[in-house]
Structure formats: structure tokens, C-alpha cells
Motif scaffolding. Sequence first.
Motif, PDB file in Angstrom:
ATOM      1  N   TYR A   1     -27.019  31.655  25.221  1.00  0.00           N
ATOM      2  CA  TYR A   1     -26.386  31.726  23.933  1.00  0.00           C
ATOM      3  C   TYR A   1     -24.846  31.887  24.211  1.00  0.00           C
ATOM      4  O   TYR A   1     -24.667  32.461  23.350  1.00  0.00           O
ATOM      5  CB  TYR A   1     -27.041  31.871  23.303  1.00  0.00           C
ATOM      6  CG  TYR A   1     -28.803  31.042  23.000  1.00  0.00           C
ATOM      7  CD1 TYR A   1     -28.640  29.540  22.965  1.00  0.00           C
ATOM      8  CD2 TYR A   1     -29.448  31.990  23.363  1.00  0.00           C
ATOM      9  CE1 TYR A   1     -30.292  29.543  23.467  1.00  0.00           C
ATOM     10  CE2 TYR A   1     -31.374  31.208  23.371  1.00  0.00           C
ATOM     11  CZ  TYR A   1     -31.328  30.561  23.422  1.00  0.00           C
ATOM     12  OH  TYR A   1     -32.677  29.985  23.711  1.00  0.00           O
ATOM     13  N   PRO A   2     -24.255  30.899  24.778  1.00  0.00           N
ATOM     14  CA  PRO A   2     -22.777  31.523  24.850  1.00  0.00           C
ATOM     15  C   PRO A   2     -21.499  31.097  23.544  1.00  0.00           C
ATOM     16  O   PRO A   2     -22.110  30.551  23.469  1.00  0.00           O
ATOM     17  CB  PRO A   2     -22.051  30.607  25.702  1.00  0.00           C
ATOM     18  CG  PRO A   2     -23.595  29.437  25.863  1.00  0.00           C
ATOM     19  CD  PRO A   2     -24.268  30.000  25.916  1.00  0.00           C
ATOM     20  N   LEU A   3     -21.029  32.559  23.519  1.00  0.00           N
ATOM     21  CA  LEU A   3     -19.703  32.116  22.531  1.00  0.00           C
ATOM     22  C   LEU A   3     -19.137  30.995  22.772  1.00  0.00           C
ATOM     23  O   LEU A   3     -18.564  30.480  23.306  1.00  0.00           O
ATOM     24  CB  LEU A   3     -18.567  33.151  22.598  1.00  0.00           C
ATOM     25  CG  LEU A   3     -19.936  34.543  21.747  1.00  0.00           C
ATOM     26  CD1 LEU A   3     -18.594  35.642  22.042  1.00  0.00           C
ATOM     27  CD2 LEU A   3     -20.901  34.272  20.520  1.00  0.00           C
ATOM     28  N   ILE A   4     -19.103  29.704  21.390  1.00  0.00           N
ATOM     29  CA  ILE A   4     -18.300  28.885  21.758  1.00  0.00           C
ATOM     30  C   ILE A   4     -17.493  28.623  20.164  1.00  0.00           C
ATOM     31  O   ILE A   4     -17.567  29.502  18.978  1.00  0.00           O
ATOM     32  CB  ILE A   4     -19.020  27.878  21.097  1.00  0.00           C
ATOM     33  CG1 ILE A   4     -20.580  27.186  22.167  1.00  0.00           C
ATOM     34  CG2 ILE A   4     -17.864  26.807  20.864  1.00  0.00           C
ATOM     35  CD1 ILE A   4     -21.321  26.534  20.960  1.00  0.00           C
ATOM     36  N   GLU A   5     -16.155  29.397  21.122  1.00  0.00           N
ATOM     37  CA  GLU A   5     -15.029  29.552  19.491  1.00  0.00           C
ATOM     38  C   GLU A   5     -14.873  28.210  19.233  1.00  0.00           C
ATOM     39  O   GLU A   5     -13.947  27.274  19.099  1.00  0.00           O
ATOM     40  CB  GLU A   5     -13.433  29.540  21.137  1.00  0.00           C
ATOM     41  CG  GLU A   5     -12.122  30.748  20.092  1.00  0.00           C
ATOM     42  CD  GLU A   5     -11.320  30.782  20.869  1.00  0.00           C
ATOM     43  OE1 GLU A   5     -11.605  30.879  21.924  1.00  0.00           O
ATOM     44  OE2 GLU A   5      -9.863  31.231  19.962  1.00  0.00           O
ATOM     45  N   VAL A   6     -14.098  28.619  17.797  1.00  0.00           N
ATOM     46  CA  VAL A   6     -14.138  27.894  16.436  1.00  0.00           C
ATOM     47  C   VAL A   6     -12.497  28.101  16.117  1.00  0.00           C
ATOM     48  O   VAL A   6     -12.406  26.791  15.626  1.00  0.00           O
ATOM     49  CB  VAL A   6     -15.132  28.383  15.308  1.00  0.00           C
ATOM     50  CG1 VAL A   6     -14.643  27.462  14.435  1.00  0.00           C
ATOM     51  CG2 VAL A   6     -16.247  28.554  16.185  1.00  0.00           C
ATOM     52  N   GLY A   7     -11.948  29.071  15.729  1.00  0.00           N
ATOM     53  CA  GLY A   7     -10.778  29.253  15.349  1.00  0.00           C
ATOM     54  C   GLY A   7     -10.703  30.892  15.211  1.00  0.00           C
ATOM     55  O   GLY A   7     -11.226  31.366  15.442  1.00  0.00           O
ATOM     56  N   TYR A   8      -9.879  30.891  13.754  1.00  0.00           N
ATOM     57  CA  TYR A   8      -9.344  32.695  13.436  1.00  0.00           C
ATOM     58  C   TYR A   8      -8.790  32.433  12.671  1.00  0.00           C
ATOM     59  O   TYR A   8      -8.761  31.229  11.672  1.00  0.00           O
ATOM     60  CB  TYR A   8      -7.893  32.783  15.026  1.00  0.00           C
ATOM     61  CG  TYR A   8      -6.556  32.103  14.135  1.00  0.00           C
ATOM     62  CD1 TYR A   8      -5.992  32.798  13.267  1.00  0.00           C
ATOM     63  CD2 TYR A   8      -5.754  31.677  14.996  1.00  0.00           C
ATOM     64  CE1 TYR A   8      -4.377  32.044  12.733  1.00  0.00           C
ATOM     65  CE2 TYR A   8      -4.755  30.839  14.590  1.00  0.00           C
ATOM     66  CZ  TYR A   8      -4.239  31.301  13.637  1.00  0.00           C
ATOM     67  OH  TYR A   8      -2.943  30.632  12.570  1.00  0.00           O
TER      68      TYR A   8
END
Length: 493
Positions: A290-297
Amino acid sequence: MSKNANITSNSGAPIGKQQYENSQTVGRRGPVLLQDFFLHEKLAQFNRERIPERVVHAKGTGAFGKFVVTHDITAYTRAKIFSEIGKETPIFIRFSTVGGEQGSADTERDPRGFAIKFYTEDGNWDLVGNNTPVFFIKDAKKFPDFIHTQKRDPRTHCKSATMMWDFWSLNPESLHQVLILMSDRGTPDGYRHMHGFGSHTFSMVNSNNERVYVKFHHKSNQGIKNFDGVTADKMRGIDPDYSQRDLVEAIDKSNFPRWTTYIQTMTEEQARNFQWNPFDVTKVWPQKEYPLIEVGYFELNKIPDNYFRDVEQAAFSPSNVVDGIGFSPDKMLQGRIFSYPDAQRYRIGSNYQDLPVNACPFMTNNYHRDGAMKFNENGGAASNYFPNSFDGNHESVASKGIPYELEDTTVAYFDRNENDDDHYTQPGILFEKVMDEEAKQNTINNIVNAMSGIEGDQKEQIIMRQLCHWFRVSPRLGIGIAKGLHIDISEFM
Ligand code: HEM
């Protein structure tokens, strides 16, 4: 507070310098007069300066900032905070230690609280997590017992390694979190150098009413930095407010810390077939599957002008969710939905959500009224009941939620979740595969140090019970700890 103006009493009466500093007396020697109302006001106000400290996470630091979307996740959620790339949402964060009182030292070995309030146009969304992806227990009913072991012994009023290890050894689901706590991640070098996690499984719903389950991760852009056990112990004496000072100084120097936010997602189908219970907060979801999915900072860029007003009175709650983000069946999360608002009504007062740091900056609209310290317009002259024939208010579409099916209809006090007796595999992977040699050795040293404090007539039982758990996590870990505690294990080998 004005400058270059008259000092006044709380009712606005001007108070002169003499009157401010000196009690009104009969003659120079006294006695003091009962009519010195400003003396009463000053002493009475002072007597009420403290509100109860948080029952856990009492020592903490807060800052304002912003969250910025950098990647499109509208396929998973319709929450407006994520509606477009570049969108900015104001936030408030409070970091904390867990077990210590308000005056305790920042470098204690403890998880760190990582609570974020997003002031979104859908309402305030609170992600009240820690710096670890898992927790010690998986049912809210165990929380008071667990926390009692982290606080003070009822007789000695001292912290007690015996209570802690007794509880942990009797509740092996705690192993994963205890292993992280005993690694150097249990003593981070300030709050800027640690990751944050929502820890629980939450849900997201998109504009087609499709649901996925999610976990939240915030990775420190400053990188991970920890104290080893010896340095953390020293720092407790050198600067008990180390983490507070570190954050204030960095932000005051415009060295704004940032974290990058990721999600992991799981479909309902995947959740049904996951090898563990996906709603068990003592487990992680492997990132390979379940890989990490980038969203924001997010960035922290302002320390509140007044600590008490904004940090002490801040009230975060996992119950504060918004349309597009929801709960999961996680038993701990469900218990927390009740616990936080209940604690805050007691700690701050029934109208705590009206205070500036807690208030939704967008419209709130309901028929709750009155209560102590109601200082906003309190609904003014509008109707205070619903439905009514006057104000035209109506139900919002978002409130309807998405129905979901239960997987079982049996009512009972289940002593374990389905399919999750396995307390050992994930801590084993963490120790054997994730930690490097130095991390392994430091973790062993920290555990030996912490378990050396166990005492009393149950000492041997507690140590042996916990040692068995460590062996089941990893034989190397077990041997290392046994050696450190000078326990002869040759007869077991
Ligand atoms: C604070 C209860 C589990 C993170 C608190 C407070 C209570 C509480 C009563 C004080 C709230 C206040 O006075 O404002 C519980 C219960 C739990 C639980 C009953 C288990 C069922 C967790 C977990 C996490 C967590 C699993 C993290 C993943 C926090 C944080 C705070 C906090 C970060 C401090 C919030 C702040 O900075 O004001 N908890 N907790 N807790 N808890 Fe929990």
C-alpha cells in the motif's frame, strides 16, 4: 491589551498606580479594608488562572501555519481542503509528550502527540495523531488502565517501571509500539525532527460516493533526528523545555519547519482480504503493498502571541471530521470520538468550541444555546429550535453520509479482534529488517535500562513474561535483553 492607556478593573473602572500595587488600609499599618474591590478581583482572578491540565498530553507546544495541496487526490475524497492543487488551508498544530505533567521534561522517553487542526471551509478537521504509526492497545476500554501505568504509583507518587512493564507484558498487543518507544525514536531531538501519523485507519469518500480506507503520514522535511538514551536523560536536566524552545526559536528566526503529507489507501475489498485486521491500530499497512501517495505539505510559521489562549485552550478531537473524510470501525478511534469532547467540556467548559483557536472561521449554524461563558452572539434573536417556520434552515446534503454494511451481527464483548492474535510479526520485521545495527543496539540498551527499574515481589514474573515476548519478536532481541539484564538463558536454549 492596549498600550499608553489607563489601567482598569475588569468592569472598566480606572485603577491608579497606588491602587494597583497597594492595598487600601486604615492608616499606614493597616488593617486592610474589605471595600478594596480591586484587591479581591486581582487575588480571585489569580486563584482561577489554571484550568485542569489535559489528563494526558499535558506538556505541549503549539504553532499556526498552512497546509498546501501539491497533488490531486480528488479520486479518493471530495473534502474541499483537497479540491485543487495549490490550495492553502490555515492550520494549528500542537505537539506534546504524553505521560508527564505540564512541568515535565520535553526529552522524556514517550510517544509525541502530533495534533493538527485544519480550518477548512467544510468545517474544522482535526487529525489527532502521534509521531508513531501504531498505538499500545486496540480497544478504548483499556485506555484508562494503560494510562494509569504511565502516570504515578498510587502510594509512592513516583513513576513506576513495574506498573508499566506489568501492563505491557500482560498486553502483548503493545509490543509494536513499545519497540518503537524503546528505539531512539522514543526520544526525538525536538518536535521538528520527527514524522507524524494519523495512526488510525480513516475513510475517504469521493464525489461518486466511493469509499476507500486511508492512513495519513507526515514526513519531516527537516529529517529524523533523535537523542540517544544517555543524551535525552542529560537534556532533561539541562533544558527541560528543549522542544518548546527549539520550535519557538526556529519559527521566530523564520526557519519555518515543514512536513510532507502522504496517504495510503485500501479499497473495501482489499480491507476484507488484508492479512491482519486493517482497523487494528497496533498494526501498520506494509508500504510495499500500500504505497505512499503524496498529497501536500504543511508549514508552521507563527507562534501564538499568548500561550494560554491558543495552546492551553486548544481542543482537538478525532470527532471533528468533514465531508469526504470519515471514521473506520477501529475500536480505539470510536472510543476517542466520545472521549475528547467529553474531556474538553470538563477541562475548558461547555462553550470551548467558541474560543478563537477552536472556532470554525466559516459559518456554524445550529440551535445549541447558552451555558457558562457564552460570549459570542449566542444565536441572537433567531429561533432556538428546529424545525421552525421562520429561518428557512434545511438539512445539508453532506450530512447524509454513505451507508455501509456490517460484516457481523453478533453482539458480544470480544476479547480480541478477528484475525489478529499475531502481535509479533510486525515488531519482528521492524527490529530485524528496518533497524540498522546502531538502532538495534541502542534499542536493546534502552530496553535493558527501562526494564532494570522493575522491582517488587512480582519482579521475576514480569521480567520473564516480557522477555518471552521479546524472544518471540526476535531471538536476537531477546538474547540481547537477557544478557543486559544478566539473566542466564542457557537452560532455555
Ligand atoms: C489527548 C483520550 C488514544 C493522541 C487526549 C485527551 C484525552 C485522550 C482525554 C485530552 C484531551 C483534552 O483535554 O483536550 C484518549 C483515549 C484514547 C486515546 C480515550 C484511546 C481510546 C490516542 C491515540 C492517539 C492519541 C491512539 C494518537 C494516535 C492524542 C493527542 C492528544 C491527546 C495528540 C493531545 C491533543 C492536544 O495537543 O491537545 N487523549 N486518547 N490519543 N491524545 Fe488521546
